[in-house]
Scaffold this motif. Structure first.
Motif, PDB file in Angstrom:
ATOM      1  N   ILE A  49     -34.584  23.351 -20.425  1.00 22.85           N
ATOM      2  CA  ILE A  49     -35.810  22.557 -20.589  1.00 22.85           C
ATOM      3  C   ILE A  49     -36.858  22.852 -19.516  1.00 22.85           C
ATOM      4  CG2 ILE A  49     -34.637  20.721 -21.842  1.00 22.85           C
ATOM      5  CD1 ILE A  49     -34.808  18.984 -19.317  1.00 22.85           C
ATOM      6  N   GLU A  50     -36.449  23.551 -18.418  1.00 19.87           N
ATOM      7  CA  GLU A  50     -37.447  23.909 -17.403  1.00 19.87           C
ATOM      8  C   GLU A  50     -36.853  24.907 -16.426  1.00 19.87           C
ATOM      9  OE1 GLU A  50     -40.333  24.769 -16.424  1.00 19.87           O
ATOM     10  OE2 GLU A  50     -41.266  22.820 -16.832  1.00 19.87           O
ATOM     11  N   VAL A  51     -37.732  25.689 -15.812  1.00 15.08           N
ATOM     12  CA  VAL A  51     -37.333  26.561 -14.714  1.00 15.08           C
ATOM     13  C   VAL A  51     -37.454  25.754 -13.419  1.00 15.08           C
ATOM     14  CG1 VAL A  51     -37.912  28.650 -13.430  1.00 15.08           C
ATOM     15  CG2 VAL A  51     -38.155  28.607 -15.921  1.00 15.08           C
ATOM     16  N   ILE A  52     -36.446  25.854 -12.563  1.00 16.23           N
ATOM     17  CA  ILE A  52     -36.454  25.110 -11.298  1.00 16.23           C
ATOM     18  C   ILE A  52     -37.234  25.921 -10.271  1.00 16.23           C
ATOM     19  CG2 ILE A  52     -35.015  24.132  -9.470  1.00 16.23           C
ATOM     20  CD1 ILE A  52     -32.757  23.896 -11.543  1.00 16.23           C
ATOM     21  N   LYS A  53     -38.269  25.265  -9.737  1.00 18.96           N
ATOM     22  CA  LYS A  53     -39.182  26.040  -8.879  1.00 18.96           C
ATOM     23  C   LYS A  53     -38.770  26.036  -7.414  1.00 18.96           C
ATOM     24  CE  LYS A  53     -42.799  24.800 -12.085  1.00 18.96           C
ATOM     25  NZ  LYS A  53     -41.824  24.047 -12.879  1.00 18.96           N
ATOM     26  N   LYS A  54     -37.894  25.118  -7.055  1.00 22.53           N
ATOM     27  CA  LYS A  54     -37.563  25.007  -5.639  1.00 22.53           C
ATOM     28  C   LYS A  54     -36.136  24.513  -5.512  1.00 22.53           C
ATOM     29  CE  LYS A  54     -41.336  23.307  -3.358  1.00 22.53           C
ATOM     30  NZ  LYS A  54     -42.114  22.268  -2.648  1.00 22.53           N
ATOM     31  N   GLU A  55     -35.449  24.975  -4.461  1.00 18.71           N
ATOM     32  CA  GLU A  55     -34.100  24.468  -4.201  1.00 18.71           C
ATOM     33  C   GLU A  55     -34.180  23.016  -3.751  1.00 18.71           C
ATOM     34  OE1 GLU A  55     -32.146  27.443  -1.470  1.00 18.71           O
ATOM     35  OE2 GLU A  55     -30.601  25.907  -1.800  1.00 18.71           O
ATOM     36  N   GLN A  56     -33.117  22.231  -4.017  1.00 18.53           N
ATOM     37  CA  GLN A  56     -33.180  20.799  -3.728  1.00 18.53           C
ATOM     38  C   GLN A  56     -33.439  20.511  -2.256  1.00 18.53           C
ATOM     39  OE1 GLN A  56     -30.524  17.972  -5.630  1.00 18.53           O
ATOM     40  NE2 GLN A  56     -30.250  16.923  -3.681  1.00 18.53           N
ATOM     41  N   ALA A  57     -32.738  21.212  -1.373  1.00 18.33           N
ATOM     42  CA  ALA A  57     -32.893  20.928   0.064  1.00 18.33           C
ATOM     43  C   ALA A  57     -34.338  21.133   0.493  1.00 18.33           C
ATOM     44  CB  ALA A  57     -31.958  21.824   0.867  1.00 18.33           C
ATOM     45  N   GLU A  58     -34.928  22.214  -0.031  1.00 13.11           N
ATOM     46  CA  GLU A  58     -36.323  22.508   0.337  1.00 13.11           C
ATOM     47  C   GLU A  58     -37.252  21.436  -0.233  1.00 13.11           C
ATOM     48  OE1 GLU A  58     -37.527  26.395  -1.016  1.00 13.11           O
ATOM     49  OE2 GLU A  58     -39.597  26.014  -0.361  1.00 13.11           O
ATOM     50  N   GLU A  59     -36.956  21.006  -1.462  1.00 15.62           N
ATOM     51  CA  GLU A  59     -37.800  19.989  -2.094  1.00 15.62           C
ATOM     52  C   GLU A  59     -37.757  18.685  -1.304  1.00 15.62           C
ATOM     53  OE1 GLU A  59     -38.590  18.464  -6.533  1.00 15.62           O
ATOM     54  OE2 GLU A  59     -36.481  18.370  -5.955  1.00 15.62           O
ATOM     55  N   ILE A  60     -36.573  18.276  -0.903  1.00 14.01           N
ATOM     56  CA  ILE A  60     -36.437  17.024  -0.154  1.00 14.01           C
ATOM     57  C   ILE A  60     -37.180  17.129   1.177  1.00 14.01           C
ATOM     58  CG2 ILE A  60     -34.803  15.465   0.976  1.00 14.01           C
ATOM     59  CD1 ILE A  60     -34.742  15.297  -2.071  1.00 14.01           C
ATOM     60  N   ALA A  61     -37.046  18.275   1.843  1.00 19.82           N
ATOM     61  CA  ALA A  61     -37.744  18.458   3.124  1.00 19.82           C
ATOM     62  C   ALA A  61     -39.256  18.348   2.935  1.00 19.82           C
ATOM     63  CB  ALA A  61     -37.377  19.815   3.724  1.00 19.82           C
ATOM     64  N   LEU A  64     -40.248  14.708   2.262  1.00 18.94           N
ATOM     65  CA  LEU A  64     -40.198  13.898   3.493  1.00 18.94           C
ATOM     66  C   LEU A  64     -41.477  14.097   4.298  1.00 18.94           C
ATOM     67  CD1 LEU A  64     -36.465  14.394   4.489  1.00 18.94           C
ATOM     68  CD2 LEU A  64     -37.585  12.206   4.121  1.00 18.94           C
ATOM     69  N   ARG A  65     -41.936  15.338   4.357  1.00 18.70           N
ATOM     70  CA  ARG A  65     -43.175  15.611   5.095  1.00 18.70           C
ATOM     71  C   ARG A  65     -44.348  14.872   4.450  1.00 18.70           C
ATOM     72  NH1 ARG A  65     -40.954  20.585   6.453  1.00 18.70           N
ATOM     73  NH2 ARG A  65     -41.343  21.456   4.391  1.00 18.70           N
ATOM     74  N   GLU A  66     -44.411  14.917   3.117  1.00 22.81           N
ATOM     75  CA  GLU A  66     -45.513  14.238   2.429  1.00 22.81           C
ATOM     76  C   GLU A  66     -45.444  12.731   2.602  1.00 22.81           C
ATOM     77  OE1 GLU A  66     -45.434  17.431  -1.176  1.00 22.81           O
ATOM     78  OE2 GLU A  66     -45.796  15.336  -1.734  1.00 22.81           O
ATOM     79  N   LEU A  67     -44.238  12.185   2.558  1.00 19.70           N
ATOM     80  CA  LEU A  67     -44.086  10.721   2.649  1.00 19.70           C
ATOM     81  C   LEU A  67     -44.433  10.215   4.038  1.00 19.70           C
ATOM     82  CD1 LEU A  67     -40.859  10.125   0.554  1.00 19.70           C
ATOM     83  CD2 LEU A  67     -43.127   9.245   0.070  1.00 19.70           C
TER      84      LEU A  67
ATOM     85  N   PHE B 210     -32.228  12.775  -9.399  1.00 19.69           N
ATOM     86  CA  PHE B 210     -31.006  12.002  -9.584  1.00 19.69           C
ATOM     87  C   PHE B 210     -30.016  12.089  -8.436  1.00 19.69           C
ATOM     88  CE2 PHE B 210     -31.928  10.550 -13.772  1.00 19.69           C
ATOM     89  CZ  PHE B 210     -32.891  11.445 -14.194  1.00 19.69           C
ATOM     90  N   SER B 211     -30.414  12.715  -7.334  1.00 20.50           N
ATOM     91  CA  SER B 211     -29.524  12.749  -6.177  1.00 20.50           C
ATOM     92  C   SER B 211     -29.787  11.524  -5.306  1.00 20.50           C
ATOM     93  CB  SER B 211     -29.786  14.021  -5.363  1.00 20.50           C
ATOM     94  OG  SER B 211     -31.078  13.937  -4.771  1.00 20.50           O
ATOM     95  N   THR B 212     -28.881  11.293  -4.324  1.00 22.84           N
ATOM     96  CA  THR B 212     -29.071  10.170  -3.388  1.00 22.84           C
ATOM     97  C   THR B 212     -30.437  10.266  -2.730  1.00 22.84           C
ATOM     98  OG1 THR B 212     -26.713  10.227  -2.910  1.00 22.84           O
ATOM     99  CG2 THR B 212     -28.094   9.040  -1.357  1.00 22.84           C
ATOM    100  N   GLU B 213     -30.763  11.479  -2.269  1.00 21.66           N
ATOM    101  CA  GLU B 213     -32.026  11.659  -1.554  1.00 21.66           C
ATOM    102  C   GLU B 213     -33.223  11.389  -2.459  1.00 21.66           C
ATOM    103  OE1 GLU B 213     -29.498  13.769  -1.603  1.00 21.66           O
ATOM    104  OE2 GLU B 213     -28.944  14.267   0.458  1.00 21.66           O
ATOM    105  N   HIS B 214     -33.179  11.937  -3.682  1.00 19.54           N
ATOM    106  CA  HIS B 214     -34.312  11.739  -4.599  1.00 19.54           C
ATOM    107  C   HIS B 214     -34.549  10.265  -4.873  1.00 19.54           C
ATOM    108  CE1 HIS B 214     -33.882  16.080  -6.004  1.00 19.54           C
ATOM    109  NE2 HIS B 214     -35.178  15.953  -5.854  1.00 19.54           N
ATOM    110  N   VAL B 240     -39.129  20.431 -10.834  1.00 19.26           N
ATOM    111  CA  VAL B 240     -39.041  20.593 -12.294  1.00 19.26           C
ATOM    112  C   VAL B 240     -40.102  19.808 -13.069  1.00 19.26           C
ATOM    113  CG1 VAL B 240     -36.613  21.261 -12.465  1.00 19.26           C
ATOM    114  CG2 VAL B 240     -37.220  18.841 -12.367  1.00 19.26           C
ATOM    115  N   VAL B 241     -40.789  18.883 -12.410  1.00 13.37           N
ATOM    116  CA  VAL B 241     -41.826  18.112 -13.107  1.00 13.37           C
ATOM    117  C   VAL B 241     -43.188  18.634 -12.671  1.00 13.37           C
ATOM    118  CG1 VAL B 241     -42.855  15.834 -13.475  1.00 13.37           C
ATOM    119  CG2 VAL B 241     -40.371  16.055 -13.218  1.00 13.37           C
ATOM    120  N   SER B 242     -43.940  19.137 -13.637  1.00 14.94           N
ATOM    121  CA  SER B 242     -45.271  19.662 -13.324  1.00 14.94           C
ATOM    122  C   SER B 242     -46.334  18.658 -13.742  1.00 14.94           C
ATOM    123  CB  SER B 242     -45.490  20.988 -14.059  1.00 14.94           C
ATOM    124  OG  SER B 242     -45.503  20.752 -15.461  1.00 14.94           O
ATOM    125  N   ARG B 243     -47.576  18.960 -13.500  1.00 14.28           N
ATOM    126  CA  ARG B 243     -48.666  18.038 -13.884  1.00 14.28           C
ATOM    127  C   ARG B 243     -48.688  17.868 -15.401  1.00 14.28           C
ATOM    128  NH1 ARG B 243     -53.015  17.639 -10.191  1.00 14.28           N
ATOM    129  NH2 ARG B 243     -53.806  16.157 -11.739  1.00 14.28           N
TER     130      ARG B 243
END
Lengths: 70, 357, 331
Positions: A49-61, A64-67, B210-214, B240-243
């Motif tokens: 249903i979609e291509v993943i653009k970023k690894e989870q660890a990188e996304e969370i990091a 966090l910076r944005e928040l 859906f992870s703890t962090e998310h 995975v979610v775009s505009r």
């Protein structure tokens, strides 16, 4: 309504393909544009249903910076 | 620098006024339990479930229809595991199978293609339940059916859209302070699809994975938005979610389906919230008459408070039947009948900690 | 004949030929060969322990095992879970009309080999044929003797005890479902004999309180049963729960939870703190116990005997028994 898993694309034509989920090989439909072998994708009910653009660890990091600015 | 541990500390020590956040999606309800999220946030932040459990909101009559079709000679019904054991007004698909109905469980709708080609004298009916996340699987199936000229597959549809339901919910449950939006539905819809909803409801929203962090980041974002009096849609799942979402599926959705009124168990009829195969694709539609579903929250009042749970007005333990007269083996309503419903999930994962530990 | 027919169950010449050419061929021993109505056995001066189990798995042959192997290991493992040294086995077969003779022979041969491997004899047997679609069901009953000093049972867990599991979870269940759903992987059932590991612990004189094999309902169900019987709380740590990456991927695809999935070669061992290190190291010396870990502890409980699990970042959740069937889901 949302159980989905990340997978690596092994092979694909435009409409269908094979993906690898930690050693489990699935035949899937492809429901998003521009998927190619080696991509990491999101699978739900046997469909990409979609291509993943970023690894989870990188996304969370990044999030966090944005928040921090909130 | 902000990190998860600090986020948890802030959420645990939250001192503001009580907040009620709705996690719309059944998969989030399950993940929140599985990951022990409630134990990481202040009890002043209440997480309530919403109507995002497709099995819970599918009318009992749909299951009755599926079982009846499966009992017809020459027909086989294919269903996801989620629906298999949920009783309608009559038996579940699983019970029907035990009495000779032709029912099979599938992981992916694609599995019907091989079966249909191998047994062309049978009609295979897919119990097509779901929200937008599952549309790609159904559109993919329809494309294959067209291309391979397969004529013995039908869809018995109970397809719904989440935004009309949230809009309806917002007017009927106005005390929700923030929405944790379903991450994988949002993959299809895109971030921008929620903007007018946030403005209409004047409530902040966070698209979450859906992870703890998310999930923790989404809760943190909503708490901050409330404190700063913001009503924005924040995308906390941009990997995975775009505009604009999955435009290919949006096009195919437009091609194959039209919007219409559909009944939601516990909520009643909601305009334009259902998806139905367009007239030019009726050859793929399983025609079946069932009574217009009109169960609303009021219909459940005497036997259970599922309607209130689906609306996020109460948590399952606040229903007087919960655990006492209503359990997974003796369910009174859809939220307990489906093990993926809020009451089923609460029953399995959430007990009050007992003394002595 | 290539397939089982109702004639094979008639008791006449066809039945006798089936018994001779299939069952006696692979299960022969001095008891069974007598073809009496019952076996006369040597008694024991120890208390006896007995168990029975029926095996209805499909497919009959799966990666890592088959129904014949399961029928032996499942029952003798249950004897060992009480600290019972297996002595004798019975085997009853229900054959559905249409069952291929080749399949039957392979299953019985595998059962016979498994029995020889663990050093036990099938002293009594039975065969019935019923109408059907070629299925095979096996019941085995096992008799053993309690010749060790440890008092073992689900009610024996004590506060302060450690909870050990002998290896990664979910492999058997995943292997069976993979076959049924056509998902290709290298996951094998963990079908295995646990006797060598258990015997080692008991003969070393370790104070073993609880032994339970982790079959239907998974680890979560077993731990809840122990907590209730022993009237204790059990706390486990999520990051310590062992699951192979391939099985985890399989679970993620289907929305399954390894804590609730069946195993056929794993056991829980609850021992006091003082014997934990030794117990763990002894189990790990065996091939089938190489992945053993200590994943939790037993605590006092004044009421409401629960299993709790520590999650990431210091969170906590309750783990209850299995409700429903743990079916694959998309929601």
């Amino acid at each position: 309504m949302c159980v989905a898993v990340s997978a690596r694309v092994i092979e694909t034509d435009e409409r269908a393909g094979k993906v690898d989920v930690r050693g489990n090989i699935l035949n899937v439909g492809i429901a998003v544009r521009n998927v190619k072998p080696g991509d990491y994708v999101l699978i739900h009910a046997g469909c990409v249903i979609e291509v993943i653009k970023k690894e989870q660890a990188e996304e969370i990091a990044d999030l966090l910076r944005e928040l921090e600015d909130l | 620098m902000l990190n998860i541990e600090r986020i948890i500390a802030e959420l645990k020590n939250y001192q503001g006024s009580p907040l009620k956040l709705m996690e719309v999606c059944g998969t989030h309800t399950s993940a929140i339990m599985q990951l022990g999220i409630r134990s990481l946030i202040s009890p002043k932040i209440t997480l309530v479930s919403g109507p995002g459990c497709p099995v819970c909101v599918t009318p009992a009559a749909f299951i009755d229809a599926a079982v009846a079709i499966a009992c017809e000679p020459g027909y086989t019904v294919l269903s996801f595991g989620d629906m298999f054991k949920v009783p309608g007004n009559g038996p579940s698909l699983s019970e029907g199978k035990g009495e000779g109905a032709s029912v099979e469980m599938i992981y992916s709708p694609r599995e019907v293609l091989v079966k249909a080609e191998q047994e062309s004298d049978k009609v295979f009916v897919v119990a097509a339940v779901g929200f937008e996340t599952t549309l790609p699987a159904y559109c993919d199936l329809l494309q294959e059916l067209e291309q391979r000229e397969i004529r013995n597959v039908r869809l018995l549809t109970s397809l719904r859209q989440i935004i009309p339901a949230l809009s309806w919910l917002g007017t009927h449950s106005p005390d929700i302070d923030g929405y944790i939006l379903p991450g994988h539905v949002s993959v299809i819809l895109g971030e921008d699809a929620y903007k007018s909803l946030a403005q209409e409801l004047k409530t902040p929203m966070a698209i979450a994975g859906f992870s703890t962090e998310h999930i923790l980041l989404a809760i943190y974002d909503l708490v901050k938005q409330v404190q700063n009096k913001k009503n924005q849609v924040h995308n906390l799942y941009p990997s995975v979610v775009s505009r604009t979402g999955n435009t290919l599926i949006q096009e195919q959705m437009e091609q194959y389906f039209q919007k219409g009124q559909i009944g939601w168990r516990g909520l009643g009829l909601i305009e334009d919230s259902g998806l139905f195969l367009r007239d030019e694709y009726t050859q793929f539609s399983m025609p079946y008459d069932w009574p217009e579903p009109n169960e609303t929250a009021e219909d459940f009042k005497d036997s259970c408070l599922c309607g209130e749970v689906l609306l996020g007005r109460i948590s399952p333990p606040e229903c007087p039947s919960f655990r006492k007269h209503c359990t997974p083996s003796m369910p009174k309503g859809p939220c307990m009948i489906s093990l993926e419903g809020a009451c089923g999930i609460w029953y399995r994962f959430h007990r009050e900690k007992k003394e002595g530990q | 004949m290539n397939r089982i027919t109702m004639a094979h169950g008639s008791g006449g010449a066809v039945t006798q030929e089936l018994i001779r050419t299939v069952f006696q061929k692979h299960l022969a021993n001095k008891y069974l060969n007598k073809m009496d109505d019952a076996a006369v056995l040597t008694g024991s001066s120890y208390p006896l322990v007995m168990t029975t189990d029926s095996f209805v798995v499909t497919p009959l042959f799966f990666p890592g095992g088959d129904i014949g192997k399961l029928a032996v290991f499942g029952t003798v493992n249950d004897l060992w879970m009480m600290g019972g040294q297996p002595l004798y086995l019975t085997a009853a077969f229900i054959l559905e009309e249409g069952l291929s003779m080749k399949t039957l022979e392979e299953a019985v041969s595998s059962l016979g080999q498994a029995a020889r491997d663990v050093g036990i004899q099938v002293v009594a047997g039975d065969t019935k044929v019923v109408e059907g679609k070629g299925g095979l069901y096996i019941n085995t009953t096992g008799l053993g003797q309690l010749c060790y000093s440890q008092v073992i049972g689900s009610a024996q867990a004590k506060p302060g005890d450690s909870v050990i599991v002998s290896g990664p979870l979910g492999n058997h269940h995943a292997s069976i479902l993979s076959s049924r759903l056509g998902i290709k992987n290298y996951i094998q059932s963990d079908c295995a004999y646990l006797g060598d590991m258990v015997k080692g612990l008991l003969e070393a004189g370790l104070e073993v309180h609880v032994l339970r094999d982790v079959t239907r309902g998974g680890l979560a169900t077993v731990l809840n049963e122990i907590a209730k019987s022993s009237r204790v709380n059990i706390q486990v740590s999520e990051e310590l729960i062992p699951v192979d990456p391939e099985v985890l991927g399989f679970c993620e695809i289907l929305g399954l939870d390894p804590l609730y999935m069946a195993n056929e070669g794993k056991f829980v061992c609850i021992v006091p703190e003082k014997d934990t290190a030794k117990a763990l190291s002894m189990i790990k010396q065996h091939a089938h116990g190489a992945g053993a870990v200590v994943l939790g502890k037993v605590f006092n409980s004044l009421q409401g005997h629960q299993v709790t699990c520590q999650t990431k970042y210091g969170g906590e959740k309750i783990i209850d028994i299995l409700y429903g069937e743990g079916l694959p889901r998309i929601c």
